[in-house]
Scaffold this active site. Structure first.
Site, PDB file in Angstrom:
ATOM      1  N   ASP A 249       0.857  -1.190   0.000  1.00  0.00           N
ATOM      2  CA  ASP A 249       0.000   0.000   0.000  1.00  0.00           C
ATOM      3  C   ASP A 249       0.891   1.237   0.000  1.00  0.00           C
ATOM      4  O   ASP A 249       1.886   1.292   0.732  1.00  0.00           O
ATOM      5  CB  ASP A 249      -0.912   0.014   1.231  1.00  0.00           C
ATOM      6  CG  ASP A 249      -1.868   1.194   1.219  1.00  0.00           C
ATOM      7  OD1 ASP A 249      -2.592   1.349   0.216  1.00  0.00           O
ATOM      8  OD2 ASP A 249      -1.876   1.960   2.200  1.00  0.00           O
ATOM      9  N   GLU A 333      -2.345  -1.693  -5.689  1.00  0.00           N
ATOM     10  CA  GLU A 333      -3.633  -1.125  -6.073  1.00  0.00           C
ATOM     11  C   GLU A 333      -3.468  -0.290  -7.329  1.00  0.00           C
ATOM     12  O   GLU A 333      -2.482   0.439  -7.480  1.00  0.00           O
ATOM     13  CB  GLU A 333      -4.182  -0.265  -4.934  1.00  0.00           C
ATOM     14  CG  GLU A 333      -5.577   0.290  -5.193  1.00  0.00           C
ATOM     15  CD  GLU A 333      -6.092   1.107  -4.027  1.00  0.00           C
ATOM     16  OE1 GLU A 333      -7.244   1.554  -4.066  1.00  0.00           O
ATOM     17  OE2 GLU A 333      -5.314   1.306  -3.056  1.00  0.00           O
ATOM     18  N   CYS A 395     -12.371  -4.423   7.018  1.00  0.00           N
ATOM     19  CA  CYS A 395     -11.685  -5.036   8.158  1.00  0.00           C
ATOM     20  C   CYS A 395     -10.976  -6.296   7.677  1.00  0.00           C
ATOM     21  O   CYS A 395     -11.606  -7.193   7.096  1.00  0.00           O
ATOM     22  CB  CYS A 395     -12.676  -5.368   9.267  1.00  0.00           C
ATOM     23  SG  CYS A 395     -11.934  -6.261  10.666  1.00  0.00           S
ATOM     24  N   CYS A 398     -12.575  -9.569   9.855  1.00  0.00           N
ATOM     25  CA  CYS A 398     -13.913 -10.107   9.590  1.00  0.00           C
ATOM     26  C   CYS A 398     -14.452  -9.725   8.215  1.00  0.00           C
ATOM     27  O   CYS A 398     -15.584 -10.114   7.867  1.00  0.00           O
ATOM     28  CB  CYS A 398     -14.886  -9.642  10.675  1.00  0.00           C
ATOM     29  SG  CYS A 398     -15.128  -7.847  10.723  1.00  0.00           S
ATOM     30  N   CYS A 414     -12.957  -1.700  14.222  1.00  0.00           N
ATOM     31  CA  CYS A 414     -14.066  -2.330  13.512  1.00  0.00           C
ATOM     32  C   CYS A 414     -15.274  -2.431  14.446  1.00  0.00           C
ATOM     33  O   CYS A 414     -15.169  -2.937  15.573  1.00  0.00           O
ATOM     34  CB  CYS A 414     -13.650  -3.712  13.013  1.00  0.00           C
ATOM     35  SG  CYS A 414     -14.966  -4.618  12.176  1.00  0.00           S
ATOM     36  N   ASP A 424      -3.020   1.986   7.159  1.00  0.00           N
ATOM     37  CA  ASP A 424      -2.230   1.562   6.008  1.00  0.00           C
ATOM     38  C   ASP A 424      -1.900   0.075   6.047  1.00  0.00           C
ATOM     39  O   ASP A 424      -1.935  -0.609   5.019  1.00  0.00           O
ATOM     40  CB  ASP A 424      -0.942   2.390   5.940  1.00  0.00           C
ATOM     41  CG  ASP A 424      -1.225   3.879   5.765  1.00  0.00           C
ATOM     42  OD1 ASP A 424      -2.196   4.213   5.072  1.00  0.00           O
ATOM     43  OD2 ASP A 424      -0.466   4.699   6.324  1.00  0.00           O
TER      44      ASP A 424
END
Length: 441
Positions: A249, A333, A395, A398, A414, A424
């Site tokens: 990232d 990304e 998250c 989960c 979360c 990050d």
């Protein structure tokens, strides 16, 4: 409505009428050489299947005579590019005639025969033809929708560069130091004084040379060679045969963040040198336009920007090389930097301007570009995740997607599972999981 638009669309003039306009109006000579043979499109040099095109860049120090000849070459390349652009624009706007690369080359022959532009003969013809080829490629990108319409080159604004193909330079390899040697450009009798910071592949002749001069007055020669690059050994997870994957990232607090929590610092070079740049800019503003003192300050600013660019490029090369060497699968990304740095209007525009400056200083686009070609060279797998994937809000424990967050929020909890996330690191973990899912699919 569609049929009406098709009827109103201007039609190109072709055939004998087009040839007459090119010959009598535009001054483009007929194709005399091999006139009995059908014209075939020129093909660019294609590399061998088991090799890669690799660019080596070296600094050189020209003599006074070489610097004067290169100055004429840079000016001639700009002039030919602008004249070719004006010729093609006039041919279409006034006469609806398409002019391509071959026609501009024949026009170049006519320009060199005229008395007022006979100075073009002092420059290698291959260099001027390459300038016209760059113009033709710029038109090709424009017609494909990849860039805007070509613009005229201007002295002091456009980059000083000249491209030499194999017939435009002489290469003599040094038998005592393979990979180095003597480079002599066309229209020059003395080899360039090149500082060989590293060697080229032994026994390989460069495919193409590009000579450039930056704003700081430094001269560089870039050599394109065909090289067989050996893939790096495969990297597996310790104790298994599973390829080692990493989620990457990019950010502003830290330049690169990995899914294991490793962070590479953002050097913030523009911020580091902001005071010195501001002082030099104020000093430049006080100088009289056209004076020698103003030119001296401009050179100081150019040298400082060159320093910033060199440090940033070296830092990005070190980071990307380390990532490629230590991992088998790299997940990033897909970022649209041009969209991210759009100028804001209205309230908060100053904050957005600062954000844009930080993004440009981080040079995310160059980082991703280096990862792409290095993964291709060294046999790594690069997975690009869609830019709309909610890597930050999701998250990693989960997989519940939370609400949007401001850039200033660096940690969040979360609501579903109560896990505390570093913004990050969580994004890098989500990118790794999504990249492995895409790779398996």
């Amino acid at each position: 409505m569609g049929e009406t638009a098709e009827k109103q669309k201007p039609q190109a003039v072709e055939g004998e009428e087009a040839q007459r306009i090119k010959r009598e109006v535009l001054g483009i000579g007929d194709r005399r050489k091999h006139h009995t043979r059908e014209a075939t499109p020129l093909k660019s040099h294609a590399k061998a299947s088991d090799t890669q095109h690799r660019l080596y860049r070296f600094r050189f120090y020209p003599t006074e005579e070489q610097a004067e000849q290169l100055e004429r070459t840079f000016g001639a390349c700009r002039w030919v590019y602008n004249e070719g652009l004006a010729l093609r624009a006039e041919a279409w706007e006034r006469h609806r005639v398409n002019v391509g690369f071959a026609e501009t080359c024949r026009a170049l022959t006519g320009w060199k025969r005229k008395e007022e532009t006979a100075w073009l003969r002092e420059v290698s013809s291959t260099v001027l033809q390459q300038s016209l080829r760059h113009l033709d490629r710029a038109y090709g990108r424009f017609f494909k929708g990849e860039s805007r319409y070509p613009r005229r080159k201007k002295k002091g604004r456009s980059r000083d560069t000249a491209t030499y193909v194999r017939t435009g330079f002489k290469w003599v390899e040094d038998p005592g130091r393979p990979g180095t040697g003597l480079v002599t450009l066309a229209k020059q009798s003395v080899p360039l004084s090149v500082r060989w910071s590293r060697a080229l592949p032994a026994g390989v002749v460069p495919v193409r040379l590009s000579v450039t001069r930056d704003r700081a007055g430094r001269y560089f020669v870039s050599m394109l060679v065909e090289e067989r690059i050996a893939p790096l050994p495969a990297v597996f997870v310790s104790g298994s045969r599973e390829p080692k994957a990493v989620g990457i990232d990019v950010g502003l607090a830290s330049l690169v963040i990995l899914d294991d929590g490793t962070k590479f610092d953002h050097p913030r070079l523009l911020k580091r040198y902001a005071e010195k740049l501001a002082r030099l800019q104020r000093e430049l503003h006080r100088k009289v336009r056209g004076s020698k003192n103003r030119q001296k300050v401009r050179e100081k600013i150019a040298r400082l920007y060159a320093l910033i660019s060199d440090v940033r490029r070296d830092m990005l090369n070190r980071v990307t090389t380390r990532l490629v060497r230590e991992n088998q699968v790299l997940v990033v990304e897909d970022l649209s930097v041009a969209t991210l740095v759009r100028s804001a209007r209205g309230k908060g525009r100053r904050r957005k301007a600062k954000l844009n400056q930080a993004i440009l200083d981080a040079s995310w686009g160059e980082l991703l570009r280096q990862l792409r070609y290095k993964c291709e060279w060294y046999g790594r797998t690069l997975v690009v995740v869609d830019r709309f994937f909610p890597s930050t809000r999701r998250c990693s424990a989960c997989h519940v997607v939370g609400p949007k967050m401001d850039v200033s929020v660096r940690q969040w909890t979360c609501d579903e599972c109560g896990a505390l996330h570093d913004r990050d690191v969580n994004a890098a973990m989500n990118l790794r999981d999504e990249g492995l899912r895409l790779l398996a699919a």
